[in-house]
Scaffold this active site. Structure first.
Site, PDB file in Angstrom:
ATOM      1  N   ARG A 134       0.863  -1.194   0.000  1.00 14.18           N
ATOM      2  CA  ARG A 134       0.000   0.000   0.000  1.00 14.18           C
ATOM      3  C   ARG A 134       0.892   1.235   0.000  1.00 14.18           C
ATOM      4  O   ARG A 134       1.727   1.401   0.897  1.00 14.18           O
ATOM      5  CB  ARG A 134      -0.931   0.025   1.214  1.00 14.18           C
ATOM      6  CG  ARG A 134      -2.160   0.940   0.981  1.00 14.18           C
ATOM      7  CD  ARG A 134      -3.008   1.112   2.244  1.00 14.18           C
ATOM      8  NE  ARG A 134      -2.281   1.867   3.229  1.00 14.18           N
ATOM      9  CZ  ARG A 134      -2.270   1.584   4.536  1.00 14.18           C
ATOM     10  NH1 ARG A 134      -2.956   0.581   5.012  1.00 14.18           N
ATOM     11  NH2 ARG A 134      -1.560   2.324   5.366  1.00 14.18           N
ATOM     12  N   GLU A 156       4.517   7.130   2.748  1.00 22.18           N
ATOM     13  CA  GLU A 156       5.360   5.937   2.916  1.00 22.18           C
ATOM     14  C   GLU A 156       4.851   4.823   2.009  1.00 22.18           C
ATOM     15  O   GLU A 156       3.731   4.890   1.481  1.00 22.18           O
ATOM     16  CB  GLU A 156       5.376   5.451   4.375  1.00 22.18           C
ATOM     17  CG  GLU A 156       4.064   4.886   4.843  1.00 22.18           C
ATOM     18  CD  GLU A 156       4.192   3.890   6.000  1.00 22.18           C
ATOM     19  OE1 GLU A 156       5.282   3.346   6.236  1.00 22.18           O
ATOM     20  OE2 GLU A 156       3.164   3.636   6.652  1.00 22.18           O
ATOM     21  N   ASN A 158       4.159   0.754   2.182  1.00 21.23           N
ATOM     22  CA  ASN A 158       4.048  -0.385   3.116  1.00 21.23           C
ATOM     23  C   ASN A 158       4.270  -1.696   2.384  1.00 21.23           C
ATOM     24  O   ASN A 158       3.597  -1.977   1.385  1.00 21.23           O
ATOM     25  CB  ASN A 158       2.654  -0.403   3.730  1.00 21.23           C
ATOM     26  CG  ASN A 158       2.361   0.854   4.529  1.00 21.23           C
ATOM     27  OD1 ASN A 158       2.854   1.016   5.640  1.00 21.23           O
ATOM     28  ND2 ASN A 158       1.597   1.768   3.964  1.00 21.23           N
ATOM     29  N   SER A 163      -2.866  -2.805   5.857  1.00 18.62           N
ATOM     30  CA  SER A 163      -4.187  -3.175   6.381  1.00 18.62           C
ATOM     31  C   SER A 163      -5.314  -2.375   5.750  1.00 18.62           C
ATOM     32  O   SER A 163      -5.091  -1.472   4.950  1.00 18.62           O
ATOM     33  CB  SER A 163      -4.196  -2.994   7.892  1.00 18.62           C
ATOM     34  OG  SER A 163      -3.908  -1.659   8.188  1.00 18.62           O
ATOM     35  N   LYS A 341      11.885   2.878   6.115  1.00 23.39           N
ATOM     36  CA  LYS A 341      11.890   4.318   5.785  1.00 23.39           C
ATOM     37  C   LYS A 341      13.224   4.712   5.153  1.00 23.39           C
ATOM     38  O   LYS A 341      13.297   5.608   4.316  1.00 23.39           O
ATOM     39  CB  LYS A 341      11.648   5.140   7.051  1.00 23.39           C
ATOM     40  CG  LYS A 341      10.426   4.733   7.881  1.00 23.39           C
ATOM     41  CD  LYS A 341       9.128   5.143   7.246  1.00 23.39           C
ATOM     42  CE  LYS A 341       7.915   5.039   8.149  1.00 23.39           C
ATOM     43  NZ  LYS A 341       7.334   3.702   8.381  1.00 23.39           N
ATOM     44  N   LYS A 406      11.466  10.104  11.596  1.00 19.91           N
ATOM     45  CA  LYS A 406      10.918   8.738  11.631  1.00 19.91           C
ATOM     46  C   LYS A 406      12.013   7.706  11.890  1.00 19.91           C
ATOM     47  O   LYS A 406      13.039   7.722  11.221  1.00 19.91           O
ATOM     48  CB  LYS A 406      10.257   8.389  10.290  1.00 19.91           C
ATOM     49  CG  LYS A 406       9.158   9.331   9.855  1.00 19.91           C
ATOM     50  CD  LYS A 406       8.467   8.812   8.604  1.00 19.91           C
ATOM     51  CE  LYS A 406       7.439   9.806   8.100  1.00 19.91           C
ATOM     52  NZ  LYS A 406       6.710   9.286   6.923  1.00 19.91           N
ATOM     53  N   GLU A 410       7.126   0.402  11.676  1.00 18.04           N
ATOM     54  CA  GLU A 410       5.823   0.401  11.010  1.00 18.04           C
ATOM     55  C   GLU A 410       4.733   0.443  12.065  1.00 18.04           C
ATOM     56  O   GLU A 410       4.972   0.094  13.210  1.00 18.04           O
ATOM     57  CB  GLU A 410       5.640  -0.902  10.216  1.00 18.04           C
ATOM     58  CG  GLU A 410       6.651  -1.127   9.117  1.00 18.04           C
ATOM     59  CD  GLU A 410       6.602  -0.032   8.089  1.00 18.04           C
ATOM     60  OE1 GLU A 410       5.500   0.452   7.792  1.00 18.04           O
ATOM     61  OE2 GLU A 410       7.660   0.367   7.602  1.00 18.04           O
ATOM     62  N   GLY A 411       3.557   0.798  11.632  1.00 17.48           N
ATOM     63  CA  GLY A 411       2.398   0.585  12.484  1.00 17.48           C
ATOM     64  C   GLY A 411       1.937   1.783  13.281  1.00 17.48           C
ATOM     65  O   GLY A 411       1.032   1.663  14.099  1.00 17.48           O
ATOM     66  N   ARG A 498      -8.308   7.563   3.756  1.00 15.17           N
ATOM     67  CA  ARG A 498      -8.445   7.782   5.198  1.00 15.17           C
ATOM     68  C   ARG A 498      -8.652   9.251   5.493  1.00 15.17           C
ATOM     69  O   ARG A 498      -8.057  10.109   4.848  1.00 15.17           O
ATOM     70  CB  ARG A 498      -7.191   7.301   5.926  1.00 15.17           C
ATOM     71  CG  ARG A 498      -7.338   5.886   6.392  1.00 15.17           C
ATOM     72  CD  ARG A 498      -6.202   5.458   7.267  1.00 15.17           C
ATOM     73  NE  ARG A 498      -4.945   5.494   6.556  1.00 15.17           N
ATOM     74  CZ  ARG A 498      -3.811   5.073   7.098  1.00 15.17           C
ATOM     75  NH1 ARG A 498      -3.785   4.616   8.314  1.00 15.17           N
ATOM     76  NH2 ARG A 498      -2.709   5.106   6.396  1.00 15.17           N
TER      77      ARG A 498
HETATM   78  P1  ADP Z   1       3.950   4.294  10.003  1.00 10.13           P
HETATM   79  O1  ADP Z   1       4.851   3.263   9.422  1.00 10.13           O
HETATM   80  O2  ADP Z   1       4.043   4.386  11.470  1.00 10.13           O
HETATM   81  O3  ADP Z   1       2.552   4.166   9.478  1.00 10.13           O
HETATM   82  P2  ADP Z   1       4.082   6.745   8.443  1.00 10.13           P
HETATM   83  O4  ADP Z   1       5.263   7.223   7.700  1.00 10.13           O
HETATM   84  O5  ADP Z   1       2.953   6.257   7.616  1.00 10.13           O
HETATM   85  O6  ADP Z   1       4.568   5.677   9.499  1.00 10.13           O
HETATM   86  O7  ADP Z   1       3.557   7.912   9.373  1.00 10.13           O
HETATM   87  C1  ADP Z   1       2.397   7.785  10.171  1.00 10.13           C
HETATM   88  C2  ADP Z   1       1.434   8.934   9.873  1.00 10.13           C
HETATM   89  O8  ADP Z   1       2.089  10.189  10.138  1.00 10.13           O
HETATM   90  C3  ADP Z   1       1.008   9.028   8.418  1.00 10.13           C
HETATM   91  O9  ADP Z   1      -0.081   8.182   8.146  1.00 10.13           O
HETATM   92  C4  ADP Z   1       0.675  10.496   8.277  1.00 10.13           C
HETATM   93  O10 ADP Z   1      -0.625  10.762   8.759  1.00 10.13           O
HETATM   94  C5  ADP Z   1       1.691  11.165   9.193  1.00 10.13           C
HETATM   95  N1  ADP Z   1       2.873  11.559   8.389  1.00 10.13           N
HETATM   96  C6  ADP Z   1       3.950  10.812   8.099  1.00 10.13           C
HETATM   97  N2  ADP Z   1       4.823  11.477   7.313  1.00 10.13           N
HETATM   98  C7  ADP Z   1       4.274  12.693   7.097  1.00 10.13           C
HETATM   99  C8  ADP Z   1       4.689  13.847   6.359  1.00 10.13           C
HETATM  100  N3  ADP Z   1       5.854  13.894   5.709  1.00 10.13           N
HETATM  101  N4  ADP Z   1       3.874  14.924   6.356  1.00 10.13           N
HETATM  102  C9  ADP Z   1       2.698  14.904   7.019  1.00 10.13           C
HETATM  103  N5  ADP Z   1       2.246  13.854   7.734  1.00 10.13           N
HETATM  104  C10 ADP Z   1       3.022  12.744   7.780  1.00 10.13           C
HETATM  105 MG    MG Z   2       1.778   4.547   7.658  1.00 10.80          MG
END
Ligand code: ADP
Ligand code: MG
Length: 509
Positions: A134, A156, A158, A163, A341, A406, A410-411, A498
């Site tokens: 995803r 990101e 996945n 999910s 990441k 970051k 994940e998660g 979402r």
């Molecule tokens: P995880 O692997 O924990 O899901 P993500 O990179 O998806 O990590 O980050 C979790 C959430 O944080 C994302 O779903 C988004 O809502 C927010 N987020 C992550 N990166 C950014 C970004 N560069 N700008 C704005 N929001 C972000």
């Molecule tokens: Mg995420």
């Protein structure tokens, strides 16, 4: 916060209109399995000791707006992203150089890498890999260019436990249903029409991916042959059961394939690999019927991505045991690691040759550039020039507010935002060694819109933002020994839109 690009929407409702809308959201959701087990903070264990309650998954009462061009572009490039990550997972040498740097500073990544090395020692017996991916995006509009078009920026990618594919299609179904029964007041249908609500094939399409892997595995490698099944490796307790059941029941109804959900912590107890069979089939004996043995064609990991799930050496033995079996893994360890990441940061490095390296034999320069256009700025935190620049930002309260830090996790729940970054960086120690386990990413600030969210029995209305995930299915061969095409199947598999509460603006971050 960028100025909104959305029309004034949704309208205010009378109390009767609200009540009608909400009761239909609740009833349709439960009737159609758009549900989750409530979290323990919402329903304490004492109230529901057997965990038999279910509640509607959080949903918006109105479909959230999203720029159509961005939506279509994200779906159009998914097969390129699938191919990119499949080819990365096939390229152990390329991955090794990046992962080995993390191994020194991140025990979880080190343990995963070690599982791969251990399996390599005895040899992999399964050359097929399944990806159910995803790719997540937010809409970005350059505030300095008021006339510019909104575009998508990738949050990101996945590669494990992507999910909500089982629920996302039902959310589309819910909003269509609400439109059909006139639950939206008459002022709204000018915006919400059937074509405004694209149908979402995520359940059928992801199930098709699992079925394709299952069929590619056959026939049984056991003597005598055993009946075949797919095992979903899940968490314990697992809240997202109905998302998983939506796929499992489709596999049974449409493909006649039996699936079992098995907690990761129980995999060593209920699965085995016969020591006298060099093909290493994974045998599953369900706890409710230990005398019936099944052979697992495909291990679909919906767990195993968080360090907290590996609370003993047995957990790592379990991951090793599963990885060395003949079951097709979704994902393999290498595919799991490709979703780090850090890999995303390396790919997005300006003027890096990586996209061309992986994609130029099958994709035009124009198509590759469309993938590149989704990259947001992401920096390493190391002693390269870009890394030093990023450390400068991350340690400066005046600059950090536009960024998110970051770790390789994940998660959800692991990111550090804005002004919390400098003190966090300080806590990692003065020598800077641990910085390398993190990446620094520019915050994407999507335009806000309004909506009402039904969650845990209550409705909250206000400013929200959209995050689009596009699913992809890919089946490929690992290793050079197999003649013919390396990528056997590759398709875009529906979407998840979402709606989240909007993060506070930069200065408040
Ligand atoms: P995880 O692997 O924990 O899901 P993500 O990179 O998806 O990590 O980050 C979790 C959430 O944080 C994302 O779903 C988004 O809502 C927010 N987020 C992550 N990166 C950014 C970004 N560069 N700008 C704005 N929001 C972000
Ligand atoms: Mg995420």
């Amino acid at each position: 916060m960028a100025a909104s690009i959305y029309p004034d929407y949704p309208p205010d409702l009378t109390s009767e209109q609200s009540a009608y809308l909400l009761s239909n959201v609740k009833d349709w959701s439960i009737l159609n399995g758009l549900a989750v087990r409530p979290s323990l903070s919402f329903v304490p264990k004492e109230v529901d000791p057997s965990r038999s309650l279910a509640v509607t998954a959080p949903v918006t009462l109105f479909p959230s707006l999203f720029p159509r061009r961005c939506f279509e572009e994200a779906r159009a490039i998914q097969t390129a992203y699938n191919e990119l990550y499949a080819l990365i997972a096939r390229d152990e040498e390329w991955l090794r150089e990046i992962i080995e740097e993390l191994v020194e500073v991140d025990d979880f990544i080190a343990n995963l890498w070690n599982v791969h090395l251990e399996v390599k020692k005895v040899g992999y017996v399964q050359s097929l890999s399944l990806g159910i991916f995803r790719s997540d995006y937010m809409v970005h509009k350059d505030p300095s260019q008021p006339d510019s078009n909104p575009e998508i920026k990738q949050v990101e990618f996945n590669t494990i436990a992507s999910s909500f594919g089982g629920l996302a299609a039902k959310v589309s179904g819910l909003h269509s249903h609400l439109l059909s029964i006139s639950a939206y007041p008459s002022t709204v249908p000018t915006l919400i029409t059937k074509s405004f609500l694209p149908s979402n094939p995520s359940i059928a399409s992801i199930s098709q991916g699992l079925a394709t892997a299952h069929r590619a595995y056959a026939p049984s490698k056991s003597h005598p042959p055993l009946p075949l099944c797919i095992v979903f490796v899940v968490q314990d307790p697992e809240n997202n059961v109905f998302d998983q059941h939506a796929l499992g029941s489709t596999l049974l109804a449409d493909h006649n394939i039996l699936t079992f959900r098995l907690p990761f912590s129980a995999t060593l107890a209920y699965t085995s690999i016969p020591s006298d069979n060099p093909s290493r089939p994974l045998i599953y004996k369900p706890p409710h019927s230990p005398s019936t043995a099944y052979e697992v064609t495909t291990l679909y990991f919906r767990a195993g991505y968080a360090p907290t799930e590996y609370n003993s050496s047995e957990s790592w033995n379990a991951r090793l045991h599963l990885e060395r079996s003949a079951a097709i893994k979704c994902p393999t360890i290498l595919t799991h690691l490709a979703g780090s990441k850090k890999i995303q940061q390396v790919l997005t490095t300006p003027s890096s040759p990586h996209l061309e390296r992986f994609l130029s034999s099958t994709s035009s320069a124009e198509y590759i550039n469309r993938v590149r256009a989704t990259f947001a700025a992401i920096y390493p935190l190391d002693d390269t020039a870009a890394g030093k620049h990023a450390i400068g930002i991350a340690t400066d309260a005046g600059k950090a507010s536009g960024y998110v830090l970051k770790p390789q996790r994940e998660g959800g729940g692991n990111n550090i935002y804005g002004l919390k970054i400098p003190p966090f960086i300080k806590s990692l120690g003065e020598d800077g060694k641990k910085y390398r386990g993190h990446i620094l990413m520019e915050l994407i600030e999507p335009p806000a819109l309004r909506n009402s969210v039904f969650r845990n029995g209550g409705v909250t209305s206000g400013e929200v933002i959209g995050e689009l995930g596009v699913y992809g299915v890919c089946l490929w061969h690992y290793g050079e020994e197999v003649a013919g095409p390396k990528i056997l199947e590759n398709w875009e598999a529906g979407f998840l839109l979402r709606t989240k509460g909007r993060r506070k603006a930069k200065k408040e971050a």
